[in-house]
Every structure is written in structure tokens, then in C-alpha cells.
Motif scaffolding. Structure first.
Motif, short mmCIF file in Angstrom:
data_model
loop_
_atom_site.label_atom_id
_atom_site.label_comp_id
_atom_site.label_asym_id
_atom_site.label_seq_id
_atom_site.Cartn_x
_atom_site.Cartn_y
_atom_site.Cartn_z
N LYS B 104 0.85 -1.19 0.00
CA LYS B 104 0.00 0.00 0.00
C LYS B 104 0.88 1.23 0.00
CE LYS B 104 -2.74 1.55 3.58
NZ LYS B 104 -3.89 1.52 4.51
N LEU B 105 0.43 2.25 -0.67
CA LEU B 105 1.17 3.50 -0.65
C LEU B 105 0.61 4.33 0.49
CD1 LEU B 105 3.24 5.27 -2.11
CD2 LEU B 105 1.41 6.09 -3.59
N THR B 106 1.48 4.71 1.42
CA THR B 106 1.02 5.49 2.56
C THR B 106 1.89 6.73 2.71
OG1 THR B 106 2.52 4.46 4.14
CG2 THR B 106 0.39 3.40 3.82
N ASN B 107 1.46 7.60 3.59
CA ASN B 107 2.25 8.81 3.82
C ASN B 107 2.18 9.17 5.29
OD1 ASN B 107 3.57 11.20 3.75
ND2 ASN B 107 2.39 12.07 2.08
N LYS B 108 2.98 8.46 6.10
CA LYS B 108 2.95 8.77 7.54
C LYS B 108 3.93 9.89 7.85
CE LYS B 108 3.56 5.35 10.39
NZ LYS B 108 3.50 4.31 11.42
N HIS B 109 5.20 9.54 7.96
CA HIS B 109 6.21 10.59 8.14
C HIS B 109 6.67 11.09 6.80
CE1 HIS B 109 6.70 9.24 12.33
NE2 HIS B 109 6.49 8.06 11.82
N CYS B 110 6.59 10.18 5.82
CA CYS B 110 7.00 10.51 4.47
C CYS B 110 6.40 9.42 3.59
CB CYS B 110 8.53 10.52 4.37
SG CYS B 110 9.26 8.89 4.46
N PRO B 111 6.34 9.63 2.29
CA PRO B 111 5.70 8.62 1.46
C PRO B 111 6.43 7.28 1.58
CG PRO B 111 6.21 10.59 0.18
CD PRO B 111 6.77 10.81 1.53
N CYS B 112 5.65 6.24 1.78
CA CYS B 112 6.20 4.91 1.97
C CYS B 112 5.37 3.90 1.23
CB CYS B 112 6.11 4.49 3.45
SG CYS B 112 7.45 5.05 4.44
N LEU B 113 6.04 2.83 0.86
CA LEU B 113 5.29 1.66 0.42
C LEU B 113 5.23 0.75 1.63
CD1 LEU B 113 6.38 0.38 -3.09
CD2 LEU B 113 4.18 1.23 -2.38
N ARG B 114 4.05 0.51 2.08
CA ARG B 114 3.95 -0.35 3.26
C ARG B 114 3.66 -1.76 2.79
NH1 ARG B 114 0.90 1.01 8.64
NH2 ARG B 114 2.93 1.97 8.88
N VAL B 115 4.58 -2.67 3.08
CA VAL B 115 4.39 -4.07 2.71
C VAL B 115 3.98 -4.81 3.97
CG1 VAL B 115 5.54 -6.11 1.78
CG2 VAL B 115 6.19 -3.86 0.96
N ALA B 116 2.79 -5.36 3.96
CA ALA B 116 2.31 -6.08 5.14
C ALA B 116 2.22 -7.55 4.79
CB ALA B 116 0.95 -5.55 5.57
N VAL B 117 2.98 -8.35 5.51
CA VAL B 117 3.01 -9.78 5.23
C VAL B 117 2.28 -10.50 6.35
CG1 VAL B 117 4.52 -11.74 4.86
CG2 VAL B 117 5.27 -9.47 4.17
N GLU B 118 1.34 -11.31 5.95
CA GLU B 118 0.61 -12.07 6.96
C GLU B 118 1.19 -13.47 6.97
OE1 GLU B 118 -3.59 -11.70 6.40
OE2 GLU B 118 -3.93 -13.49 7.63
N LEU B 119 1.79 -13.83 8.08
CA LEU B 119 2.44 -15.13 8.15
C LEU B 119 1.62 -16.08 9.00
CD1 LEU B 119 6.05 -13.92 8.82
CD2 LEU B 119 5.31 -15.11 6.79
N PRO B 120 1.66 -17.34 8.65
CA PRO B 120 0.94 -18.30 9.48
C PRO B 120 1.65 -18.47 10.81
CG PRO B 120 2.21 -19.44 7.81
CD PRO B 120 2.37 -17.99 7.54
N SER B 121 0.89 -18.74 11.83
CA SER B 121 1.52 -18.96 13.13
C SER B 121 0.78 -20.07 13.84
CB SER B 121 1.50 -17.70 13.97
OG SER B 121 0.23 -17.52 14.52
N LEU B 122 1.40 -20.49 14.94
CA LEU B 122 0.81 -21.62 15.65
C LEU B 122 -0.49 -21.25 16.34
CD1 LEU B 122 4.17 -22.76 17.19
CD2 LEU B 122 2.90 -23.96 15.42
N SER B 123 -0.62 -19.97 16.64
CA SER B 123 -1.84 -19.59 17.36
C SER B 123 -2.93 -19.23 16.36
CB SER B 123 -1.55 -18.40 18.27
OG SER B 123 -1.36 -17.27 17.47
N SER B 124 -4.04 -18.85 16.88
CA SER B 124 -5.18 -18.59 16.00
C SER B 124 -4.98 -17.33 15.18
CB SER B 124 -6.45 -18.46 16.84
OG SER B 124 -6.22 -17.52 17.88
N SER B 125 -4.36 -16.32 15.76
CA SER B 125 -4.17 -15.10 14.97
C SER B 125 -2.82 -15.14 14.29
CB SER B 125 -4.26 -13.88 15.89
OG SER B 125 -3.39 -14.05 16.97
N SER B 126 -2.78 -14.62 13.08
CA SER B 126 -1.51 -14.71 12.34
C SER B 126 -0.54 -13.65 12.79
CB SER B 126 -1.72 -14.52 10.85
OG SER B 126 -3.02 -14.72 10.50
N ARG B 127 0.66 -13.88 12.40
CA ARG B 127 1.67 -12.87 12.65
C ARG B 127 1.63 -11.88 11.51
NH1 ARG B 127 6.83 -16.56 13.36
NH2 ARG B 127 5.73 -18.03 14.66
N ILE B 128 1.77 -10.63 11.86
CA ILE B 128 1.80 -9.62 10.79
C ILE B 128 3.15 -8.92 10.85
CG2 ILE B 128 0.65 -7.66 9.79
CD1 ILE B 128 -1.63 -9.09 10.26
#
Lengths: 408, 284
Positions: B104-128
Motif C-alpha cells: 500500500k502507498l502510505t504517507n505517515k512521516h514521508c511517502p512509503c510503500l507499506r508491505v504487510a506480510v501475513e504469516l501463518p503462526s501456531l496460534s489462532s491469529s496470524s503474525r503480521i
């Protein structure tokens, strides 16, 4: 054997030399880095070894006291012995380490396959013990997790990443790259990893906190703990207080204690308040005043702090104390060490670690003992009762009483 | 200006990572051009790059499950970003077992491409895991600097030998010399030569084949009427050639190069859904 080798490698990440301290119960290896911001301790109980023999040696000048044989070795000379942990497993059948007090060297002998025997004679220096005092059980936040998980988390950060911030609340855990107000965001890639508390074997968060510590020094422990496949416990408190990563099983235990960055405005003052009688009393300390870690540029924040707390470069601390080596034994100096020795233009982290340099007349070399964490009145009492083999009280003015016998 | 995209399929993710890795080997900083249906990685031939330039084109539909883009303005529905491909490569490196990757293209402190990876994990909620990669937005007035380069008027066009072989040859030669001469003729022969004071090494490739180029308007291109045996050659920086070859992790469907004698060598590497063109100018 690979485990032992990995331990050496892990310690090597902290410093160039380490303390080799055989005691009756087992062998302790300790190391502290040059800026006193990281301390590593690995203890192998005698059961870890196939054959363990330890005899006390008494110093000629102290007939009544039996000292163990603590000594200091240069890591670089020991590392090649245990260079390839994997290769070790395959080729080496037995490794024996022996010392002879009359000779000034320690012998490492590797008996390998096909009758090859490699013998390494390494010189060591006799020195006084090194301990860190850290009350793990006083930490409100404890996380316990398998080392695999930690390794999986750390792999997302670039190997050049120096500092990492761990932020916890009862519902979430987050590791992220450390950033500060003047980080150039247009040039830095920032990584964040969110985990749920369920991923931890044990999760206790007493106080929401955000602590920043040095990743580089930790990586050694991570590799080591993977070799042992023992889960890692993380004990920590608010920022500014040290964080301990430890592993423990039947035959060995290890702790890596790292200082954490503290926010200049908040924690610094509170650290000092805890032990007013110890601070700012010693006239000598001012004489030793800020020669900063000269090569490193002082950060703006650190400069602000100079007003409130005199900053002493670590070189000065040791150098200064060395100069006092011949003075009266019980002279105690307490010096707040603030500047880390980070290279480059990074903000010099302000590690609020307190530690004590005592020059003791008895021994030739300096005696370093480290108090980590808030040195509060309450804690002083607690320290007298601490049970962990790590937390041994050391010779200081306050503790000259009951705990001295537990020394060494 | 908005951009968001999502990859869910692991094979697509791997493929995309590989493309990014290739780009990362070729350029420290490059331009990413986003249009509704394509992504382009562009390196323009500034002096800072040693005169080399690159044009890489991907069809977004082959990689992304979701792709939404809004350009700077309605009639210029494109986004030009300047980024360090190595950062993107690093962010994707540990995403090999991801459930999903969102960019996603975001602009928090400065323009950034935010890459969010959702990884599988042992628990019910994934790791981000999120990586914020800083980018620079390139203003429209200099978009013209990043036009697609045209195919040069080449003397010889020839298919490349098996890249793996070529790569190992060039890597050995790199130790001996900084400059390599690449020459080829219309009989499918190519030579790679280095020459130093002490030694000269030549590797000969035969039977490579010459691709047929249909001339656009029927007029003679410089390669027609040319003696089939005569070699067109160019001296180029060996490091650039090695970087190009090292970055190829998968054998392309088609790999060829066009040589303009003593001027420039134009490499074209075609995969199913990615095309990469790389220009290396000849040294004096």
C-alpha cells in the motif's frame, strides 16, 4: 560439544575476552562488553561434562580463603578451537580442557577421528570475578518462548539493524526497528512484527512497556539457544531497566543481560533517586569527568543529559579505577555510565546502568562488579536473598555483611 | 494518489520476489511506474549509473490478486515512485510462506510503500510483519525522463547462450579484467573476450541463432546486406554484464542481445509475464 562451541560463539559476540570461571558445581563463562551495556553468562553444570574435576587453589597471601580460579581468556584465541560447530560434531570425539595453575596456560585438547589430536595452549590472565546482579524475579514482565520463534522474528530485521524495540501490552507483543525523533524516515526502512500472546509458552505482562535493546548482542544467544533447543525466557521491566534473556535446563543455564535505552526525559532521574546515598558523593568521580567515548560523536540528547548526570566514557572508568589500584581496599566509586559505544552517527544510547568499580588491594587486577537495574533500597534487601546463581552479591560497602561469604 | 495491491498466491509471490531480486541486482535506486495494468521498473541512463539503463515491464494481472491504483490526475492515471529495490527485495525475502502480502502507498512521516506480510503462526491469529519502505514521489513534469527506450539501430542481433554458462564464464573473467569485449555475427557466433597485459582469454559460442527482426517500414536496417561473418563488437564494463547475468534466477523464455558496434549492447530477456531490457553502453 557443539553446544559448548555455540556458547563460546555467542559470548564472542559480546566481547573479545571472557571470564573462565570453574567452580565446584560447574563451569561458568562470563563476558561483558566494552561499554558495559551487555553481559553474558553461561553456566555449565558439572553434569554437562563427561568428566569434571575442580580443585580450589589458595592464594599465598590469603591462607584462610580458598579462591577458585577465575581467569580471563581472549576470545579470539578460543574461537578457532570451536570454529565450526557442525564440523565439531562430526569429527571430534572428545574435548578436554585442563589448566595447571603453575603454568600460565590452559590446554584445550580435541581428540578427533582417526587418531588426530589437536592441542591448543592458550595463555590466560588471572583476574577477579565478574558478576552481574540482576533480580529476575522482580521483573513484572516475563515472556517465555521457544528460541525458534525468536529466530523467526529476528530474521525479518536486516542484519545491520542494531537496536530493536519490544513493546508489550496484555493483549499484544510487537517487535519493531528502533526509531527516534530525528530518524531520517525518508531513508530508513522500518519493520514491525506483531505477535499475539498466544504464541508464547508463558506470557506475563505486569506493566505495559516499550524497551529498546541491542539486537546484535542478542543474536549470539539466539543461535546458542537453538543449539540447545531450550526455551528462552525474557525478563524485563520498563524502559531503562535491563532486559534479560535466559535459558535454563538440567545441565546448563545462560543469561544475557542487556541494558535498555531509556527515554532521556523520563527514566534517567528516577534511576538516580533510588540510591541517593551512593550517588554524587564521591569527589573522585567528578575528577574523572566526561571524557566522552572520544571517537564517537556525542548525540544531542546525550549532551542534554550531561547537565544532570556527568557522563563518563567507559575507557575513563576503567582507566581511572586502574589508577586507584593501590588505594585502600574498601574505597567504592559509583559511576553512572551513560554512553554506549555505538559507531557512527547514531544517537548514543543512554544506558542507565549503574555499576561499581572497586579497587581491592588484595588482587592484582581490577575487580568489576555490576549492578544492573534500579539500585533501590528495596532491591538491596532483595539482592541479599537472591537465589539465582546469576545474581550473586558482590563486595560492596552495603553488602559487606552476610552476603560476602556467598561471594566467589 | 492511491495504490493498494494484494498477492495471495504463493507461486505469484515467489515469481514477483524473483523479479524484484533481479532488479535489485541491477540498480541501487530505480523508478517504479504504476499504471492500471502494468508495473514498470525503470532505470534511466544517467551518468551516475555508468550510462546503463533498464526497462522492466510486468503485467499486474499475472501477479496480483487485487490491484487498485489512482494516479496523480484523471488524464495522467499513473504513479511514478523512486525507490530502492533492495528494500523491497528484503521485505519479500521472508515472506516465502506468507498467507497474503499487501502493498500500500502510505504517507505517515514521508511517502512509503507499506508491505504487510501475513504469516501463518501456531496460534489462532496470524503474525503480521510490516515493512515501511520509503519512496520518493516523482513529479509529473519529469515523467518524460522515463520514457521507454527504443530499440537501437543494431548491427547484429543474436540469441544469448545458456545464461548459466555465460554467467560462469563472465564471473571468471571478472577476476582478470574490468572490461569485456562482446562480439557477435549474423552466423550465430559470439565471442566473449578479455585482454590484459599478461593474458587474453576468449570464449567462443557457436550455433546460437539470430532472431529475425521484421523491419518496420521495409527499409534496410543496418544489419541487412551485412557480411554474415563479420563481427560487431563492443567493449563494456564487465561488472554490469555480470550483474545482469547474476540476477537471472530463472532461465528466460527468450534471451537475446543487439549490438551496435562500438556504441551500445542491448539485452532483451523475456519471461512469460516479465520483459527486461538492459542497455550497456560501450566504453571508449
Amino acid at each position: 560439544l557443539a553446544v559448548f562451541g555455540r556458547a563460546i560463539h555467542a559470548i564472542a559476540r559480546i566481547s573479545d575476552e571472557f571470564w573462565f570461571d570453574p567452580v565446584e558445581k560447574g563451569l561458568a563463562l562470563r563476558s561483558v562488553n566494552s561499554s558495559r551495556s551487555a553481559y553474558a553468562y553461561v553456566f555449565f553444570s558439572s553434569m554437562f561434562f563427561q568428566h569434571y574435576c575442580w580443585t580450589a587453589v589458595s592464594e599465598p597471601c590469603q591462607k584462610e580463603k580458598q579462591l577458585s580460579l577465575p581467569c580471563k581468556l581472549i576470545i579470539k584465541s578460543v574461537l578457532p578451537v570451536f570454529r565450526c560447530a557442525n564440523v565439531l560434531e562430526k569429527n571430534v570425539e572428545k574435548c578436554s580442557i585442563s589448566t595447571n595453575p603453575s603454568e600460565q596456560h590452559m590446554t584445550f585438547q580435541l581428540l578427533c577421528k582417526h587418531g588426530v589430536v589437536k592441542t591448543y595452549n592458550l595463555t590466560f590472565q588471572e583476574c577477579d570475578p565478574l558478576q552481574a546482579v540482576f533480580a529476575k524475579h522482580m521483573c513484572p514482565n516475563i515472556l517465555k518462548v521457544h528460541s525458534r520463534l525468536l529466530a523467526e522474528v529476528m530474521v525479518h530485521f536486516p542484519t545491520s539493524q542494531e537496536e530493536i524495540t519490544l513493546s508489550v501490552s496484555p493483549t499484544k507483543v510487537c517487535f519493531k526497528s528502533y526509531t527516534e525523533e530525528d530518524t531520517d524516515f525518508s531513508r530508513t526502512m522500518i519493520t514491525e512484527i506483531h505477535l499475539s500472546p498466544e504464541e508464547f509458552d508463558y506470557f506475563q505482562v505486569g506493566v505495559d512497556s516499550e524497551v529498546t535493546f541491542c539486537l546484535k548482542e542478542l543474536r549470539g544467544l539466539l543461535v546458542f539457544s537453538e543449539a540447545t533447543s531450550v526455551p528462552v525466557s525474557i525478563h524485563f521491566d520498563r524502559c531503562g531497566k535491563p532486559i534479560a534473556f535466559s535459558i535454563e535446563d538440567m545441565v546448563l543455564e545462560s543469561s544475557f543481560i542487556l541494558v535498555t535505552l531509556c527515554e532521556a526525559e523520563k527514566e534517567v532521574v528516577s534511576q538516580e533517586l533510588h540510591s541517593p546515598h551512593q550517588w554524587h558523593r564521591n569527589p573522585q568521580r567528578d575528577g574523572n569527568a566526561p571524557s566522552t567515548d572520544s571517537a564517537k560523536p556525542a548525540s544531542p540528547l546525550a549532551k542534554q543529559q550531561v547537565k544532570s548526570i556527568p557522563r563518563v566514557g567507559e575507557r575513563d572508568a576503567t582507566g581511572g579505577a586502574g589508577g586507584e589500584a593501590t588505594e585502600a581496599p574498601s574505597q567504592v566509586r559509583r559511576l553512572p555510565i551513560l554512553s554506549g559505544t555505538r559507531e557512527g552517527q547514531r544517537l548514543t544510547p543512554k544506558f542507565c546502568t549503574t555499576w561499581v568499580l572497586t579497587s581491592v588491594n588484595i588482587c592484582i587486577f581490577q575487580f568489576h562488579s555490576l549492578f544492573f537495574g534500579a539500585v533501590s533500597y528495596k532491591e538491596q534487601d532483595a539482592m541479599a536473598h537472591t537465589l539465582q546463581s546469576l545474581a550473586t552479591a558482590s563486595d560492596t560497602e552495603e553488602d559487606l555483611g552476610p552476603t560476602q561469604s556467598s561471594q566467589v | 494518489m492511491r495504490f493498494r495491491a494484494k498477492i495471495v498466491d504463493l507461486a505469484c509471490l515467489n515469481h514477483f520476489s524473483r523479479v524484484i531480486n533481479t532488479i535489485a541486482k541491477l540498480a541501487k535506486t530505480c523508478t517504479l511506474r504504476l499504471t492500471v495494468c502494468k508495473l514498470y521498473f525503470i532505470l534511466s541512463d544517467k551518468v551516475a549509473n555508468g550510462g546503463a539503463s533498464m526497462w522492466c515491464e510486468l503485467c499486474q494481472g499475472n501477479f496480483f490478486d487485487e490491484f487498485q491504483m489512482e494516479g496523480v490526475a484523471a488524464e495522467h492515471n499513473e504513479i511514478y515512485l523512486e525507490l530502492v529495490p533492495e528494500n523491497l527485495s528484503r521485505a519479500l525475502k521472508t515472506a516465502q510462506s506468507a498467507k497474503a502480502v499487501k502493498i500500500k502507498l502510505t504517507n505517515k512521516h514521508c511517502p512509503c510503500l507499506r508491505v504487510a506480510v501475513e504469516l501463518p503462526s501456531l496460534s489462532s491469529s496470524s503474525r503480521i510483519v510490516t515493512h515501511d519502505i520509503p519512496v520518493g514521489v516523482i513529479p509529473r513534469r519529469i515523467w518524460n525522463d522515463f520514457r521507454e527506450p527504443s530499440v537501437p539501430d543494431f548491427d547484429v542481433s543474436i540469441y544469448l547462450p545458456v545464461l548459466k554458462t555465460m554467467r560462469s564464464v563472465v564471473e571468471r573473467m571478472k577476476n582478470l579484467s574490468n572490461v569485456i569485449v562482446i562480439e557477435a555475427n549474423l552466423s550465430g557466433e559470439m565471442n566473449l573476450k578479455i585482454e590484459t597485459d599478461l593474458v587474453s582469454v576468449t570464449t567462443h559460442f557457436k550455433d546460437l541463432g539470430n532472431p529475425p527482426w521484421a523491419s518496420e517500414d521495409g527499409c534496410q536496417s543496418s544489419s541487412e546486406g551485412r557480411d554474415v561473418e563479420s563481427m560487431a563488437e563492443a567493449r563494456i564494463d564487465i561488472k554490469k554484464l555480470q550483474q545482469l547475468l547474476a540476477g537471472q534466477q530463472v532461465n528466460p523464455t527468450k534471451a537475446l542481445c543487439n549490438i551496435v558496434s562500438k556504441r551500445i549492447v542491448h539485452f532483451i530477456l523475456l519471461h512469460e509475464d516479465v520483459s527486461l531490457q538492459y542497455f550497456i553502453p560501450a566504453l571508449a
